[in-house]
Scaffold this motif. Sequence first.
Motif, PDB file in Angstrom:
ATOM      1  N   ILE A  24      41.288  42.265  41.714  1.00  0.00           N
ATOM      2  CA  ILE A  24      42.222  43.188  41.062  1.00  0.00           C
ATOM      3  C   ILE A  24      41.456  44.378  40.500  1.00  0.00           C
ATOM      4  CG2 ILE A  24      44.020  43.401  39.286  1.00  0.00           C
ATOM      5  CD1 ILE A  24      44.038  40.311  39.184  1.00  0.00           C
ATOM      6  N   ALA A  25      42.079  45.542  40.541  1.00  0.00           N
ATOM      7  CA  ALA A  25      41.566  46.731  39.849  1.00  0.00           C
ATOM      8  C   ALA A  25      42.771  47.521  39.350  1.00  0.00           C
ATOM      9  CB  ALA A  25      40.714  47.596  40.774  1.00  0.00           C
ATOM     10  N   VAL A  26      42.721  47.955  38.101  1.00  0.00           N
ATOM     11  CA  VAL A  26      43.840  48.694  37.511  1.00  0.00           C
ATOM     12  C   VAL A  26      43.510  50.177  37.468  1.00  0.00           C
ATOM     13  CG1 VAL A  26      45.261  49.015  35.453  1.00  0.00           C
ATOM     14  CG2 VAL A  26      44.584  46.706  36.138  1.00  0.00           C
ATOM     15  N   LEU A  27      44.396  50.982  38.049  1.00  0.00           N
ATOM     16  CA  LEU A  27      44.283  52.435  38.013  1.00  0.00           C
ATOM     17  C   LEU A  27      45.348  52.995  37.079  1.00  0.00           C
ATOM     18  CD1 LEU A  27      43.968  53.112  41.856  1.00  0.00           C
ATOM     19  CD2 LEU A  27      42.125  52.716  40.218  1.00  0.00           C
ATOM     20  N   ASP A  29      47.754  54.874  37.905  1.00  0.00           N
ATOM     21  CA  ASP A  29      49.058  54.943  38.572  1.00  0.00           C
ATOM     22  C   ASP A  29      49.408  53.679  39.364  1.00  0.00           C
ATOM     23  OD1 ASP A  29      47.128  55.291  40.490  1.00  0.00           O
ATOM     24  OD2 ASP A  29      48.158  56.909  41.541  1.00  0.00           O
ATOM     25  N   GLY A  30      48.750  52.585  39.080  1.00  0.00           N
ATOM     26  CA  GLY A  30      49.083  51.356  39.786  1.00  0.00           C
ATOM     27  C   GLY A  30      47.977  50.319  39.710  1.00  0.00           C
ATOM     28  N   VAL A  31      48.247  49.159  40.300  1.00  0.00           N
ATOM     29  CA  VAL A  31      47.293  48.050  40.313  1.00  0.00           C
ATOM     30  C   VAL A  31      46.936  47.740  41.755  1.00  0.00           C
ATOM     31  CG1 VAL A  31      46.872  45.659  39.651  1.00  0.00           C
ATOM     32  CG2 VAL A  31      48.335  47.103  38.220  1.00  0.00           C
ATOM     33  N   LEU A  32      45.649  47.660  42.047  1.00  0.00           N
ATOM     34  CA  LEU A  32      45.183  47.328  43.388  1.00  0.00           C
ATOM     35  C   LEU A  32      44.900  45.834  43.485  1.00  0.00           C
ATOM     36  CD1 LEU A  32      42.660  50.235  44.091  1.00  0.00           C
ATOM     37  CD2 LEU A  32      45.106  50.149  44.569  1.00  0.00           C
ATOM     38  N   CYS A  33      45.283  45.232  44.615  1.00  0.00           N
ATOM     39  CA  CYS A  33      45.007  43.820  44.857  1.00  0.00           C
ATOM     40  C   CYS A  33      44.437  43.653  46.257  1.00  0.00           C
ATOM     41  CB  CYS A  33      46.279  42.980  44.738  1.00  0.00           C
ATOM     42  SG  CYS A  33      46.930  42.845  43.077  1.00  0.00           S
ATOM     43  N   ALA A  34      43.290  42.992  46.350  1.00  0.00           N
ATOM     44  CA  ALA A  34      42.709  42.688  47.655  1.00  0.00           C
ATOM     45  C   ALA A  34      43.431  41.475  48.244  1.00  0.00           C
ATOM     46  CB  ALA A  34      41.220  42.412  47.515  1.00  0.00           C
ATOM     47  N   ASP A  35      43.819  41.578  49.486  1.00  0.00           N
ATOM     48  CA  ASP A  35      44.497  40.473  50.177  1.00  0.00           C
ATOM     49  C   ASP A  35      43.572  39.988  51.287  1.00  0.00           C
ATOM     50  OD1 ASP A  35      46.143  38.762  51.609  1.00  0.00           O
ATOM     51  OD2 ASP A  35      47.938  39.983  51.288  1.00  0.00           O
ATOM     52  N   LYS A  36      42.822  38.923  51.006  1.00  0.00           N
ATOM     53  CA  LYS A  36      41.836  38.479  51.993  1.00  0.00           C
ATOM     54  C   LYS A  36      42.502  37.803  53.193  1.00  0.00           C
ATOM     55  CE  LYS A  36      40.733  34.095  49.613  1.00  0.00           C
ATOM     56  NZ  LYS A  36      39.638  33.295  49.033  1.00  0.00           N
ATOM     57  N   GLY A  37      43.768  37.388  53.040  1.00  0.00           N
ATOM     58  CA  GLY A  37      44.481  36.799  54.159  1.00  0.00           C
ATOM     59  C   GLY A  37      45.025  37.833  55.117  1.00  0.00           C
ATOM     60  N   CYS A  40      43.548  43.497  53.867  1.00  0.00           N
ATOM     61  CA  CYS A  40      43.903  44.824  53.371  1.00  0.00           C
ATOM     62  C   CYS A  40      43.905  44.838  51.850  1.00  0.00           C
ATOM     63  CB  CYS A  40      45.266  45.254  53.898  1.00  0.00           C
ATOM     64  SG  CYS A  40      46.636  44.198  53.353  1.00  0.00           S
ATOM     65  N   VAL A  41      44.108  46.019  51.282  1.00  0.00           N
ATOM     66  CA  VAL A  41      44.247  46.193  49.835  1.00  0.00           C
ATOM     67  C   VAL A  41      45.621  46.796  49.569  1.00  0.00           C
ATOM     68  CG1 VAL A  41      43.358  47.311  47.761  1.00  0.00           C
ATOM     69  CG2 VAL A  41      41.771  46.519  49.512  1.00  0.00           C
ATOM     70  N   TRP A  42      46.394  46.168  48.695  1.00  0.00           N
ATOM     71  CA  TRP A  42      47.719  46.650  48.329  1.00  0.00           C
ATOM     72  C   TRP A  42      47.660  47.443  47.032  1.00  0.00           C
ATOM     73  CZ3 TRP A  42      51.219  45.756  52.048  1.00  0.00           C
ATOM     74  CH2 TRP A  42      51.080  44.628  52.863  1.00  0.00           C
ATOM     75  N   LYS A  43      48.573  48.387  46.882  1.00  0.00           N
ATOM     76  CA  LYS A  43      48.748  49.092  45.613  1.00  0.00           C
ATOM     77  C   LYS A  43      50.139  48.764  45.086  1.00  0.00           C
ATOM     78  CE  LYS A  43      48.338  53.636  43.414  1.00  0.00           C
ATOM     79  NZ  LYS A  43      48.063  55.075  43.633  1.00  0.00           N
ATOM     80  N   LYS A  74      37.786  43.327  56.557  1.00  0.00           N
ATOM     81  CA  LYS A  74      37.813  41.920  56.944  1.00  0.00           C
ATOM     82  C   LYS A  74      37.730  41.042  55.710  1.00  0.00           C
ATOM     83  CE  LYS A  74      35.985  38.524  60.169  1.00  0.00           C
ATOM     84  NZ  LYS A  74      35.078  38.278  61.304  1.00  0.00           N
ATOM     85  N   SER A  75      38.864  40.449  55.349  1.00  0.00           N
ATOM     86  CA  SER A  75      38.960  39.540  54.197  1.00  0.00           C
ATOM     87  C   SER A  75      38.337  40.138  52.937  1.00  0.00           C
ATOM     88  CB  SER A  75      38.314  38.195  54.520  1.00  0.00           C
ATOM     89  OG  SER A  75      38.996  37.552  55.564  1.00  0.00           O
ATOM     90  N   PRO A  76      38.867  41.253  52.431  1.00  0.00           N
ATOM     91  CA  PRO A  76      38.330  41.817  51.181  1.00  0.00           C
ATOM     92  C   PRO A  76      38.492  40.825  50.032  1.00  0.00           C
ATOM     93  CG  PRO A  76      40.458  42.791  51.699  1.00  0.00           C
ATOM     94  CD  PRO A  76      40.064  41.977  52.894  1.00  0.00           C
ATOM     95  N   LEU A  77      37.481  40.762  49.179  1.00  0.00           N
ATOM     96  CA  LEU A  77      37.477  39.782  48.095  1.00  0.00           C
ATOM     97  C   LEU A  77      37.675  40.420  46.728  1.00  0.00           C
ATOM     98  CD1 LEU A  77      34.499  37.552  49.308  1.00  0.00           C
ATOM     99  CD2 LEU A  77      36.932  37.017  49.421  1.00  0.00           C
ATOM    100  N   SER A  78      36.672  41.161  46.282  1.00  0.00           N
ATOM    101  CA  SER A  78      36.680  41.691  44.916  1.00  0.00           C
ATOM    102  C   SER A  78      36.687  43.207  44.914  1.00  0.00           C
ATOM    103  CB  SER A  78      35.458  41.171  44.138  1.00  0.00           C
ATOM    104  OG  SER A  78      35.489  39.764  44.041  1.00  0.00           O
ATOM    105  N   LEU A  79      37.201  43.773  43.812  1.00  0.00           N
ATOM    106  CA  LEU A  79      37.316  45.225  43.672  1.00  0.00           C
ATOM    107  C   LEU A  79      36.651  45.680  42.386  1.00  0.00           C
ATOM    108  CD1 LEU A  79      41.146  45.545  44.475  1.00  0.00           C
ATOM    109  CD2 LEU A  79      39.255  45.765  46.102  1.00  0.00           C
ATOM    110  N   ALA A  80      36.089  46.876  42.419  1.00  0.00           N
ATOM    111  CA  ALA A  80      35.521  47.493  41.219  1.00  0.00           C
ATOM    112  C   ALA A  80      35.829  48.983  41.250  1.00  0.00           C
ATOM    113  CB  ALA A  80      34.011  47.263  41.148  1.00  0.00           C
ATOM    114  N   VAL A  81      36.109  49.548  40.084  1.00  0.00           N
ATOM    115  CA  VAL A  81      36.442  50.959  39.976  1.00  0.00           C
ATOM    116  C   VAL A  81      35.289  51.701  39.314  1.00  0.00           C
ATOM    117  CG1 VAL A  81      38.096  52.652  39.104  1.00  0.00           C
ATOM    118  CG2 VAL A  81      38.865  50.350  39.678  1.00  0.00           C
ATOM    119  N   SER A  82      34.913  52.832  39.896  1.00  0.00           N
ATOM    120  CA  SER A  82      33.889  53.677  39.295  1.00  0.00           C
ATOM    121  C   SER A  82      34.136  55.112  39.719  1.00  0.00           C
ATOM    122  CB  SER A  82      32.492  53.237  39.728  1.00  0.00           C
ATOM    123  OG  SER A  82      31.498  54.053  39.125  1.00  0.00           O
TER     124      SER A  82
END
Length: 496
Positions: A24-27, A29-37, A40-43, A74-82
């Motif tokens: 998860i990463a919080v922006l 204007d929204g929240v990002l979630c990695a979907d390893k199944g 992709c990454v959803w907003k 390919k199966s994204p796991l973790s997110l970080a914002v910088s």
Amino acid sequence: MASTDIGFVETVSRSESFSCLFGIAVLDDGVLCADKGKHCVWKIDPSSGNFSLFAGVEGESEIHDGSSNETRLKSPLSLAVSASCIYVTDISGYIKKIRLGDGAVSTVSNCRTKDIDKTGNIPCPLGIVAKKDGRFLVTCSDSTIREIDVLKTDSIRILAGVKNQHGSSDGHCGEARFHVPLQIAVGPDGSAYVTELRSNAVRKMNSSFQVETIRENSSKPKGVAVDDEGNVYICDSSNKIYKLAPSGIETVCGSGEEDSVDGRGALASLKFPQSLFYDSKSGFLYFTELDALRRVRVATPFIHDPKLSSDFANLIDGSESLPVGDAIFLVEGKRIKVCAKLLYVRSEYFSSMFSSNWKESSTKDASESTPIRIEDATYEAFHAVVTYLVTGCLEVRKYFRIIPDILILADRYLVENLREFCISHMAQRVSNETSLDYLSLADRFGFRELRKTALQFAAKNFKTLCHDDGFAALGGELLAEIMRVIASSSSSEEEH
């Protein structure tokens, strides 16, 4: 709205489109979630629950950098914002950078080619978190914690653990051992907290790279997050979220039943919580389940005064009793200028002050008025109280370290709602580190509820606190009262 309540769990978004939500990463204007199944990454919009594709192509697992339309993960796991980028780890051994402006994706680090050893083992980056200095901490499947400087080519170093040497021993840098560290979060003091799925432990690595175990025998811990006060949150296979605070371990939410039902605290149920992210702006702790993004409020980011509107209404009548001009306060050599009318209608203390002596100075220009000297107060604490009086709101995370100082001034200036909040805030944070100071302060100023809470804690933890220098400084009467509480508790236990 129920979500404003501390401890209330609510579902932000749930969909059959989600396969296996993880990081998860919080922006803004929204929240990002990695979907390893779904690779992709959803907003997700937290206010409506609507979602859209942020990066990658749903269901396609090829690895490809490029523009937003060309990107494949390919199966994204973790997110970080910088800064203006999102950094993503995936099971292929890559760390990807996604630009927020145009969605372009590039490879920052390819651990597959850098770290293939003689045995053919490939360390996969699992968790990732940004540090204040712009570098990143990464947990790897070869049981190491690494630091990556994305601004320097090939700048990767191992901070703790030894490649492919699994274990659970504490120690400094290479002395420590991990057993597949999974997710990682950084606290306000720079310490990193890591969950270990294999060893059922939560580990802490301080800024000097000293590693210690802070929780053992957890049930396959996965997600970890840290709030502004340094409290650590973890989720595990017990379908609960726990808070590791100085005062001990407590359950934030979850009945333990394998379900996904909203509600407060233990009335809520969770289903395989995967990852955690604390958003300091909102006070929400976000967590993912396989097919849902949910959240629980764990902090109050702002104190709001319910009397603000009615107090401001008193300004409308234009009464001649209201002072004119500005009040100028001098605190620790610094000046604070405030509209006197606002203070007059917001505080009985200042109303009384201005009624008695404002006539003489109200006709003067504010710049020529004699400053009102404030003694026995810090500039920061007095400024916080004045801010609350003028705006009816106070950002807790900005001032949480000086809440005791704010409490004293709120009591002095008869700011009741702020006073009660501070007492409640402190009572919830009584610990080995704070109990003696809180007890002494509460006894001195007559804060009964805080005094009672701190007194009971001191009695319960007597064997630990009696060695503290502050214990003897409490004075004979308080020490005697602690002993009476201990004796009373012992008698009650014998009766039962």
